[in-house]
Design an enzyme around this catalytic site. Structure first.
Site, short mmCIF file in Angstrom:
data_model
loop_
_atom_site.label_atom_id
_atom_site.label_comp_id
_atom_site.label_asym_id
_atom_site.label_seq_id
_atom_site.Cartn_x
_atom_site.Cartn_y
_atom_site.Cartn_z
N GLY A 39 9.23 94.44 96.41
CA GLY A 39 7.92 94.90 96.20
C GLY A 39 7.60 96.21 97.36
N GLU B 225 9.31 99.26 96.06
CA GLU B 225 8.19 99.67 94.79
C GLU B 225 6.83 100.43 95.33
OE1 GLU B 225 9.47 96.74 91.12
OE2 GLU B 225 9.07 95.67 92.98
N ALA C 22 8.24 90.49 97.83
CA ALA C 22 7.35 89.73 97.48
C ALA C 22 7.57 88.54 98.04
CB ALA C 22 7.56 89.31 95.80
#
Length: 719
Positions: A116, A119, A68
């Site tokens: 992220g 993910e 992120a």
């Protein structure tokens, strides 16, 4: 072209595979708000295409997705809790919608796939990595937990135990280990990555892989029976508490979230993740740890910028003074590839310096972190000498002799007569004025301070001290050399004690006053370690520093800043020094040091120290933890504020990093300025005013009073 955004695009290949490519402006891909929005738009565009049979996700950068965009987090933390929950829920649903596409998906992972980025790969059905890949969920290092489905998908993919180890430590996995643990399905050479991913995806499209079953597993409850669940999560909780303690809520929250979500499907589990993330995002620990990350980025950026301006390449170094410190500096230079000449005036000191380097390397070998080849090359790069003539061609000289201005002045003057005209000369002094030492030199413009911390090989900070006549070129050269040595340089201006020691000694003074008012030093250490979070309490730290060093340094500080740092009559530190209780170096100080039955270091509070203090201190009494913390921390905070106001340090962020790297300031508090701001400037002013009658080190500056009254922040000033 199916979709084209600023951060990613999607094209349809002839075989019906949609290729989603992350390619943001800049050097790396990040999940900022724009990229998340584009991912959702791209997903909808792919879903609307009737001829798409599968999706390949890859990066056009040298790395996949680094995570992120942390610069957006400070604004996030300022939002109301409900707003944070809404944001993270909507964002995680973007990944859900991608995962729910009605055909197989695969990610081709190169370089870092973190946070992220990891993910994103977990939202795919299949994962293939190249040998450069490093995959992980490091959110715990920011005081957070994964927020885009990581706590849900990873445990269902590799098992709860493995997943919790990944998440609670924040350590990434190289491709081979990720493959062994089941996080990726294949590892290939970088040049084969795209073709391998396309081939694997085609097999899934053709029904050779049961991708639907894989997806179903990620969306179902964890496959653990009641006993397995109890054993797994109770063990994880115990391990996390042992490693993280009570000051870091994130790893505890992860274990609780995975445990509570273990019997839920994806949507239920994600709701718990959203709640856990939101709670952590609003915690002081997350604000502090994100603050550290951003401050570290600032310090690194400044260092790189200064180093880039250097016109002199340091290819060889000399260290003058071959004791423990000189040996440590010589080791650090040599192990990072810069040959070093170690000079002293007697052979015994040279032997000590070489033994220090060998001891560090020996410990590294015993732990499997140092190869015999590295040990040999490092030691061969350290050349001991008794002669000044050996340093005539070096690029950088680091003087590390005894902390005495007269001795240092003599050595620096002699050094200048034996080195090249363009050689840079530094002093590894911890407190002595660089402007004072510069008077010994004919060319003070090529001179600055280069303050290493002990033990050199472990402590990341080097204070670079600019004197009145130090040129920018000199600073640039020394910053570049510091980075080359693997250390973090922070440039400060000259003053007694510079930055770190200038703020440390008021802390010690606050401690001494507390002991003289009847506090038990063991109780003070316990509060400052267990509750405040320092690695050592002040008494223990003084024993490690050494009473001789501390007494000498406090004299230097008293001479330089007499209005606040006059020596205290019957200071416990001075009493110990005069009684030759020097601390760890001779096994007796506040504590007596020995080895226990297993040969491990042990310390016990010294009855001799209590007896020594008794005639000069008030009767013993108990102080509550809040008062102990206030009385030792207010002086440190006040002096840090003055250093910023006087321009000794360039920003609050740099001051925080200096104390973190130089003293081990508790990371969950984020540094001294973050600690003040977490308390609130108005609250800090009120607290300091409560203790103002204890003396000048407790009395705040007009500047902080004005800032508190106007609602300003030290970090908006230093951004």
């Amino acid at each position: 072209m199916i979709y084209e955004g600023k951060s990613l695009n999607v094209t349809l290949l002839p075989n019906g595979i949609a290729e989603l490519v992350f390619d943001a402006h800049g050097s790396v891909n990040k999940f900022d708000r724009q990229t998340v929005s584009e991912l959702d738009e791209a997903t909808q565009a792919i879903k609307s295409q009737s001829d798409v049979k599968g999706v390949l996700v890859r990066s056009n950068k040298s790395t996949f997705i680094v995570g992120a965009d942390i610069t957006e987090f400070t604004g996030l933390f300022d939002m109301a809790e409900e707003e944070v929950l809404t944001w993270v829920a909507k964002t995680s649903q973007v990944f859900d919608r991608f995962e729910d596409l009605p055909f197989p998906t695969i990610s081709a992972i190169n370089g870092f796939a973190l946070g992220g980025g990891c993910e994103m790969t977990l939202a795919c059905d299949l994962r293939v990595a190249d040998t450069t890949a490093a995959i992980g969920l490091p959110e715990v290092k920011l005081g957070l937990m994964p927020g885009f489905g990581g706590t849900v998908r990873l445990p269902r993919l590799i098992g709860a135990d493995n997943a919790l180890e990944w998440m609670t430590t924040g350590r990434d996995r190289k491709a081979a280990k990720a493959l062994a643990e089941g996080a990726v399905d294949a590892v290939v050479a970088p040049e084969k990555l795209r073709d391998a991913a396309l081939s694997m995806l085609q097999d899934a499209i053709d029904g050779k892989f049961g991708w639907e079953a894989r997806r179903a597993q990620k969306k179902a409850p964890l496959k653990l029976n009641k006993n397995e669940s109890m054993m797994s999560f109770s063990t994880a909780k115990a391990m996390v508490f042992a490693q993280a303690g009570k000051h870091y809520p994130a790893p505890h929250a992860m274990v609780d979230t995975v445990a509570n979500a273990s019997r839920l499907d994806r949507d239920g589990a994600l709701a718990l993740e959203n709640q856990g993330f939101t709670k952590l995002a609003k915690s002081d620990a997350a604000k502090a740890q994100v603050g550290i990350f951003l401050a570290d980025q600032l310090v690194k950026s400044k260092g790189k910028k200064q180093a880039k301006a250097s016109t002199k390449d340091v290819k060889s170094t000399a260290v003058l003074g071959a004791g423990i410190m000189g040996g440590g500096i010589a080791y650090q230079s040599a192990v990072k590839g810069t040959p070093v000449i170690m000079k002293d005036i007697n052979q015994g000191a040279l032997d000590l310096g070489l033994n220090e380097a060998a001891k560090i390397l020996g410990k590294g070998m015993s732990r499997g972190k140092v190869t015999p080849a590295l040990m040999a090359s490092t030691l061969n790069s350290i050349v001991p000498t008794l002669e000044y003539s050996a340093i005539k061609d070096v690029d950088l000289v680091i003087e590390a002799v005894v902390e005495n201005p007269k001795v240092k002045g003599i050595v620096l003057k002699e050094t200048e007569q034996h080195v090249a005209d363009d050689a840079v000369i530094c002093s590894n002094t911890s407190t002595i004025s660089i402007n004072q030492l510069a008077k010994s030199l004919d060319k003070p413009e090529r001179f600055c301070g280069m303050h290493f911390f002990n033990p050199v090989h472990k402590m990341p900070l080097v204070e670079i001290i600019r004197g009145e006549k130090t040129t920018d070129a000199t600073i640039a050269t020394v910053v570049a050399a510091t980075l080359k040595m693997g250390k973090t340089p922070i440039v400060v201006n000259d003053c007694p004690g510079f930055l770190v020691n200038r703020v440390l000694f008021p802390y010690f003074a606050g401690f001494s006053k507390l002991v003289m008012d009847g506090a038990d030093f063991v109780a003070v250490d316990k509060v400052m370690e267990k509750i405040f979070g320092w690695p050592m309490g002040p008494a223990y730290l003084l024993d490690v520093v050494g009473m001789d060093t501390a007494d000498h340094a406090s004299s230097v500080m008293a001479d330089g800043i007499p209005e606040r740092m006059q020596k205290i009559d019957n200071d416990p530190v001075t009493l110990l020094y005069k009684s030759e209780r020097l601390g760890q170096k001779n096994g007796k100080g506040f504590y007596n040091f020995s080895l226990d039955k297993r040969g491990r270091p042990a310390k016990v509070a010294a009855d001799e120290a209590y007896a020594l203090f008794a005639p000069h201190c008030a009767d013993k009494r108990d102080f509550d933890a809040d008062e102990i913390i206030a009385r030792v921390m207010i002086p440190m905070a006040n002096e840090a504020i003055r250093c910023l106001e006087e321009g000794i340090v360039g920003s609050a962020a740099e001051a925080d990093m200096a104390l973190l790297y130089g003293l081990g300031f508790p990371p969950f508090r984020g540094g001294v300025f973050r600690y003040i701001e977490t308390m609130g400037l108005a609250n800090f002013v009120a607290l300091a005013d409560k203790y103002a009658d204890l003396g000048p080190i407790y009395q705040i500056s007009d500047g902080v009073r004005e800032m508190a009254a106007s609602g300003k922040s030290y970090f908006s000033q230093s951004a």
